[in-house]
Design an enzyme around this catalytic site. Structure first.
Site, mmCIF file in Angstrom:
data_model
loop_
_atom_site.group_PDB
_atom_site.id
_atom_site.type_symbol
_atom_site.label_atom_id
_atom_site.label_comp_id
_atom_site.label_asym_id
_atom_site.label_seq_id
_atom_site.Cartn_x
_atom_site.Cartn_y
_atom_site.Cartn_z
ATOM 1 N N ARG A 169 0.860 -1.185 0.000
ATOM 2 C CA ARG A 169 0.000 0.000 0.000
ATOM 3 C C ARG A 169 0.895 1.233 0.000
ATOM 4 O O ARG A 169 2.106 1.139 0.151
ATOM 5 C CB ARG A 169 -0.995 0.015 1.158
ATOM 6 N N ALA A 173 0.692 5.081 -2.310
ATOM 7 C CA ALA A 173 0.539 5.360 -3.740
ATOM 8 C C ALA A 173 1.775 5.018 -4.570
ATOM 9 O O ALA A 173 1.671 4.317 -5.588
ATOM 10 C CB ALA A 173 0.128 6.823 -3.945
ATOM 11 N N ARG A 204 -7.593 -0.268 -6.767
ATOM 12 C CA ARG A 204 -7.793 0.837 -5.823
ATOM 13 C C ARG A 204 -7.953 2.131 -6.610
ATOM 14 O O ARG A 204 -7.073 2.487 -7.390
ATOM 15 C CB ARG A 204 -6.635 0.932 -4.828
ATOM 16 N N GLN A 233 -2.334 2.402 10.291
ATOM 17 C CA GLN A 233 -1.032 2.386 9.620
ATOM 18 C C GLN A 233 0.022 3.202 10.355
ATOM 19 O O GLN A 233 1.210 2.898 10.277
ATOM 20 C CB GLN A 233 -1.159 2.896 8.180
ATOM 21 N N ASP A 260 -2.102 10.616 -1.864
ATOM 22 C CA ASP A 260 -2.392 9.595 -2.870
ATOM 23 C C ASP A 260 -2.784 10.202 -4.206
ATOM 24 O O ASP A 260 -2.642 9.569 -5.242
ATOM 25 C CB ASP A 260 -3.494 8.670 -2.370
ATOM 26 N N ASN A 317 -5.497 12.278 0.856
ATOM 27 C CA ASN A 317 -4.612 11.440 1.660
ATOM 28 C C ASN A 317 -5.482 10.625 2.610
ATOM 29 O O ASN A 317 -6.707 10.729 2.596
ATOM 30 C CB ASN A 317 -3.596 12.304 2.421
ATOM 31 N N LYS A 318 -4.851 9.813 3.416
ATOM 32 C CA LYS A 318 -5.578 8.928 4.316
ATOM 33 C C LYS A 318 -6.611 9.695 5.140
ATOM 34 O O LYS A 318 -6.367 10.814 5.585
ATOM 35 C CB LYS A 318 -4.584 8.221 5.242
#
Length: 346
Positions: free
Chosen positions: A48, A50, A91, A200, A241, A251-252
């Protein structure tokens, strides 16, 4: 600084991936020998981040291409496009996935030669993407040093999710900046958000820091505002990402909240990402597709359910931070204000 974290390794006829779903409790390397296995590894987040997804997808194209049995160029390209389509569907948010696949496909479509030569070209292109990403991350780290606050002498930097060596070919983007600061004796402490729901930050970012002796403090996501209010944080550095032409950054999930809090406390907020993460075809963040993942990630920790039956769930994997909340975007070509990003195009 040497690159001690290698999440992706090409080895003769297969790709070796560090299974990131098992860290930090277990370190396991899995062999990926088919494009179907690579697609599943990306979808299930064995790999995982990007840039790492992009590198892996490029190798996935080769794993599929080498199994195509034909001497007809047209048939070969048709089958290769079907493989690419499978990888693209894994994804939706991380633009590096599409960038890497498109680069490989364009290279092959523009080349001459027989099928074995085209297959070899795909492998060499994947290797080039891999090597370039490592060099790019190291450059991002060094570019970030130029824009970090000058005081205090040793900074406390907060980061979210994992934008480290595990999320790239090695070294990392946000953690690349942190690694460079550590190398230059500018880093006092890393604060790592745990990053719900997949944790994460807790599982991966802290693990990377421990491997290299970088001091790290883990906090829950909802502690960030308090830490800034108490003056504990000098800067926030996150990855991305996908970034749009105007500087909005996906982003996350949780990054947007962090940016709002940083703005409220006058803490500089930096996004570190390669230019391959910038999608200049999108004018703003409203156009970014946001992946929604299995609700189990929210209502389970491990195999344990943590809320009652009958509850509904919403699990977006990413959010979009508007450009006006971002102090600078740090790329391999330099750090710029979001509205100046277009000048780095090409």
């Amino acid at each position: 600084m040497s690159n001690s974290i290698n999440p992706i390794v090409w080895q003769e006829d297969c790709v070796l991936l560090v299974d990131q779903t098992l860290l930090p409790l277990a370190y396991k390397v899995v062999e990926i020998k088919t494009y179907q296995a690579m697609a599943e590894a990306i979808r299930t987040m064995i790999v995982r981040g990007a840039p790492a997804i992009g590198v892996s997808a490029a190798y996935g194209l080769y794993l599929g291409a080498k199994e195509i049995q034909t001497t007809d160029r047209t048939i070969f390209l048709e089958k290769l496009e079907a493989i690419a389509a499978t990888l693209r569907q894994t994804r939706p948010t991380a633009v590096n996935l599409f960038w890497a696949i498109d680069r490989v496909m364009a290279t092959v479509q523009g080349a001459t030669g027989n099928i074995p030569e085209l297959q070899n070209l795909i492998l060499n292109t994947a290797k080039a993407i891999h090597n370039e990403d490592l060099a790019t991350c190291q450059a991002i780290g060094d570019q970030g040093l130029a824009v970090l606050p000058e005081t205090p002498e040793k900074l406390t930097i907060l980061t979210h999710c994992n934008a480290g060596g595990l999320a790239t070919a090695g070294y990392g983007t946000a953690l690349g900046v942190i690694r460079s600061a550590w190398r230059e004796n500018r880093l006092g402490m890393v604060y790592a958000d745990e990053t719900r729901p997949r944790l994460q930050g807790s599982k991966l970012t802290t693990w990377e820091c421990v491997q290299e002796g970088i001091p790290v403090t883990q906090i829950c996501d909802n502690m960030a505002a308090h830490c800034m209010q108490q003056g504990r944080i000098d800067a926030v550095v996150v990855g991305a990402d996908r970034i749009t032409a105007n500087g909005d950054a996906a982003n996350k999930i949780g990054t947007y909240s962090l940016a709002i809090v940083a703005k409220a406390h006058n803490v500089p907020f930096f996004v570190a990402a390669p230019l391959s993460t910038v999608d200049f075809s999108l004018s703003d963040g409203k156009q970014i597709p946001i992946e929604e993942r299995d609700p189990k990630e929210v209502y389970q920790i491990g195999d344990t359910r943590i809320c009652p039956e009958g509850v509904q769930f919403y699990n977006p994997a990413f959010d979009v931070t508007p450009a006006h909340l971002i102090t600078a975007i740090i790329t391999e070509k330099g750090a710029v204000a979001p509205d100046q990003l277009i000048h780095l195009k090409g």
